[in-house]
Design an enzyme around this catalytic site. Structure first.
Site, mmCIF file in Angstrom:
data_model
loop_
_atom_site.group_PDB
_atom_site.id
_atom_site.type_symbol
_atom_site.label_atom_id
_atom_site.label_comp_id
_atom_site.label_asym_id
_atom_site.label_seq_id
_atom_site.Cartn_x
_atom_site.Cartn_y
_atom_site.Cartn_z
ATOM 1 N N HIS A 23 -4.124 -0.062 -9.986
ATOM 2 C CA HIS A 23 -2.694 -0.033 -9.728
ATOM 3 C C HIS A 23 -2.239 1.391 -9.400
ATOM 4 O O HIS A 23 -2.250 2.272 -10.254
ATOM 5 C CB HIS A 23 -1.970 -0.556 -10.974
ATOM 6 N N HIS A 65 5.509 4.339 -4.351
ATOM 7 C CA HIS A 65 5.964 3.118 -5.011
ATOM 8 C C HIS A 65 7.380 2.737 -4.620
ATOM 9 O O HIS A 65 7.735 1.566 -4.602
ATOM 10 C CB HIS A 65 5.871 3.272 -6.524
#
Length: 316
Positions: A23, A65
């Site tokens: 991630h 992100h």
């Protein structure tokens, strides 16, 4: 330059074992969405590296992100005049050359404190914002050099917002992936997105054969997706789902239902430094999902610990 003698590259068994998806890279150890974090995840034996993708003003995919940059870079110091009235510095307002002037640091809260205080110090080292092309070339280069098959699991962020800003993402994404040989269902790449409209556009209008993953958040608007009818609908355009892990904890039959409809299940996000009270240890949480819930893989900030568990169980 990567010194592979400093990183013990672990063998990757992409075909047989349940998957580890890093991630934002190995962001439990290095700032998220940096080439260093991606390389570290690779060296830890991950199956996939997950970048989030947004566009710069000159239509270049960068790994970040958020569509804004102030929580992970020093953009407010370098370009104070680029702030919009809402208080955000948007990637789409900066050219790539300007974004490359920024330094990346650990994610911070609005008050400037670290979101994860125990992770990489805010005032140490200098990291840069990578482009998606740079990440692809890093992973493909490492695959060639180490004779492994590590894939990519990109998430396209806020595509509808980008379209409203005049920069649709879908054509640019497919063009970039095609350039690097990611063209069909056998590619070591999954495209994921929260927005069904975008995934349907990729599947039905753009006719992509690449695997698609529907992300399912906790907001009420996603509740229909985890129903039997919702999963059946997802199966018409996607190859799998990426639900928040709480959906599975609250309703473990979700995995079985998804599998019955031919959907893979990849929940998010697993953090050793953000453990739920329902688990005795991070290993206990990982094992619960991999073994008891029978998921196909998971997203984690700590890929080394997931790889270690999978290797100890011979891949489940």
């Amino acid at each position: 330059m990567l010194a592979t003698n400093m990183i013990s590259l672990k063998p990757n068994n992409h075909v047989k074992r349940k998957k580890v998806i890093s991630h934002r890279g190995a962001c439990g150890y290095l700032p998220e969405h940096t080439l260093e974090a991606y390389a570290m995840a690779y060296g830890m034996g991950t199956d996939f590296v997950e970048p989030d993708l947004v566009l710069s003003k000159d239509a270049v995919f960068i790994c970040s992100h958020n569509i804004y940059l102030e929580l992970t870079t020093n953009v407010s110091d370098i370009f104070p005049d680029k702030c919009r009235e809402d208080g955000h510095w948007y990637a789409i307002d900066l050219k790539l050359s300007e974004i490359k002037e920024l330094h990346v640091h650990e994610r911070i809260n609005k008050n400037g404190t670290a979101v994860f205080p125990g992770r990489f110090p805010l005032d140490k080292a200098l990291f840069k914002v990578p482009t998606f092309n740079e990440l692809i070339e890093l992973i493909q280069g490492l695959n060639k050099a180490s004779k492994q098959d590590v894939g990519l699991f990109p998430e396209i962020k806020n595509p509808s917002w980008h379209t409203a800003e005049g920069l649709p993402m879908e054509n640019l994404l497919i063009s970039t992936l095609t350039q690097y040989g990611y063209t069909d269902e056998n590619a070591l790449l999954y495209i994921q997105c929260f927005e069904p409209k975008t995934l349907k556009n990729l599947r039905f209008n753009m006719k992509t054969k690449l695997p698609l993953i529907q992300i399912i958040g906790l907001d009420e608007c996603f509740n229909e997706m985890i129903s039997e009818n919702g999963l059946r609908n997802i199966a018409t355009y996607a190859n799998g789902i990426a639900p928040h892990k709480q959906h599975i904890e609250d309703n473990p039959v979700l995995v079985k239902r998804a599998h019955e409809m031919g959907l893979k299940v990849y929940p998010w996000v697993f953090r050793a430094d953000q453990l739920s009270v329902r688990y005795k240890s991070f290993k206990d949480e990982l094992n619960q999902f991999y073994s008891s819930f029978d998921i196909d893989g998971l997203f984690t900030d700590f890929p080394d610990q997931a790889v270690e568990l999978i290797e100890s169980t011979k891949g489940y």
